[in-house]
Scaffold this motif. Structure first.
Motif, PDB file in Angstrom:
ATOM      1  N   MET A   1       6.427   7.163  -3.344  1.00 57.56           N
ATOM      2  CA  MET A   1       5.714   5.987  -3.854  1.00 57.56           C
ATOM      3  C   MET A   1       4.823   5.360  -2.788  1.00 57.56           C
TER       4      MET A   1
ATOM      5  N   THR B   1       2.253  -0.966 -10.109  1.00 63.27           N
ATOM      6  CA  THR B   1       3.407  -0.183  -9.664  1.00 63.27           C
ATOM      7  C   THR B   1       4.152  -0.942  -8.561  1.00 63.27           C
ATOM      8  N   ALA B   2       3.405  -1.587  -7.667  1.00 54.88           N
ATOM      9  CA  ALA B   2       4.046  -2.367  -6.595  1.00 54.88           C
ATOM     10  C   ALA B   2       4.796  -3.571  -7.169  1.00 54.88           C
TER      11      ALA B   2
ATOM     12  N   LEU C   1      -5.135   3.922  -1.839  1.00 52.32           N
ATOM     13  CA  LEU C   1      -5.939   2.922  -1.132  1.00 52.32           C
ATOM     14  C   LEU C   1      -6.932   3.574  -0.170  1.00 52.32           C
TER      15      LEU C   1
ATOM     16  N   TYR D   1       7.938  -2.410  -8.647  1.00 50.04           N
ATOM     17  CA  TYR D   1       8.535  -1.435  -7.735  1.00 50.04           C
ATOM     18  C   TYR D   1      10.031  -1.197  -7.953  1.00 50.04           C
TER      19      TYR D   1
ATOM     20  N   ASN E   1       1.892   7.748  -2.192  1.00 52.08           N
ATOM     21  CA  ASN E   1       0.905   7.657  -3.271  1.00 52.08           C
ATOM     22  C   ASN E   1       0.068   6.387  -3.150  1.00 52.08           C
ATOM     23  N   GLY E   2       0.703   5.287  -2.842  1.00 56.53           N
ATOM     24  CA  GLY E   2      -0.028   4.029  -2.683  1.00 56.53           C
ATOM     25  C   GLY E   2      -1.019   4.086  -1.537  1.00 56.53           C
TER      26      GLY E   2
ATOM     27  N   THR F   1      -3.459   0.214 -11.007  1.00 59.61           N
ATOM     28  CA  THR F   1      -2.299   1.112 -11.045  1.00 59.61           C
ATOM     29  C   THR F   1      -1.391   0.874  -9.841  1.00 59.61           C
ATOM     30  N   VAL F   2      -1.991   0.819  -8.664  1.00 63.27           N
ATOM     31  CA  VAL F   2      -1.203   0.625  -7.439  1.00 63.27           C
ATOM     32  C   VAL F   2      -0.529  -0.745  -7.440  1.00 63.27           C
TER      33      VAL F   2
END
Length: 166
Positions: free
Chosen positions: A70, A35-36, A78, A39, A73-74, A31-32
């Motif tokens: 964002m 999303t990155a 992590l 971005y 959240n990342g 997911t991370v």
């Protein structure tokens, strides 16, 4: 039965929990990372959505807020993955505080997963359907993985762990 003086074997449910936590971590990482990778598109979609909901706020302020959300959240994701990994290792080493760590992380992952899913709702078409549900998969796996560690057999196994004199 275990012979006197021999450590009792690790219950299989501990290994099952570790595998479920691995799935949770993998879902969160995907997911991370996705999303990155997406971005710019994700940022634009969120900025458009939030700007439409709050027309009185300057668009550059909305974009800066989206960036902070964002990135936050990342980093939260992590950090939770790292703490969960330590928790799993501690449980597998028969250190009962690992179970507590995983319980706290599971509660946070449920909250963060649902929050991430809700906040990113305007971007679901950008990040593809599978990735848009991964935060919920993470939350569910974290809750299940932690719940397994409260089985009576695991509790007994942790309680009867030999103490370290080092």
């Amino acid at each position: 039965m275990t012979e006197p003086g021999r450590p009792s074997p690790r219950p299989r449910i501990v290994d099952a929990s570790a595998i479920i936590w691995l799935v949770a971590g993998a879902a969160f990482v995907v997911t991370v990372l996705w999303t990155a990778i997406c971005y710019p598109d994700v940022r634009d979609e969120l900025t458009d959505s939030f700007a439409a909901d709050h027309p009185a706020i300057d668009r550059s302020d909305v974009a800066a807020t989206v960036d902070l959300i964002m990135i936050g959240n990342g980093l939260a994701a992590l950090s939770l993955i790292a703490v969960a990994a330590v928790g799993v290792l501690r449980v597998r080493r028969r250190i009962s505080s690992g179970r507590t760590m995983l319980t706290v992380v599971a509660a946070l992952e449920v909250v963060v997963g649902i929050q991430f899913w809700l906040v990113s709702e305007p971007t679901h078409r950008v990040v593809v359907a599978v990735v848009s549900v991964l935060p919920l998969v993470t939350a569910g796996c974290a809750a299940i993985g932690s719940a397994l560690l409260y089985a009576p057999r695991v509790r007994t196994w942790l309680r009867t762990a030999p103490t370290n004199s080092a």
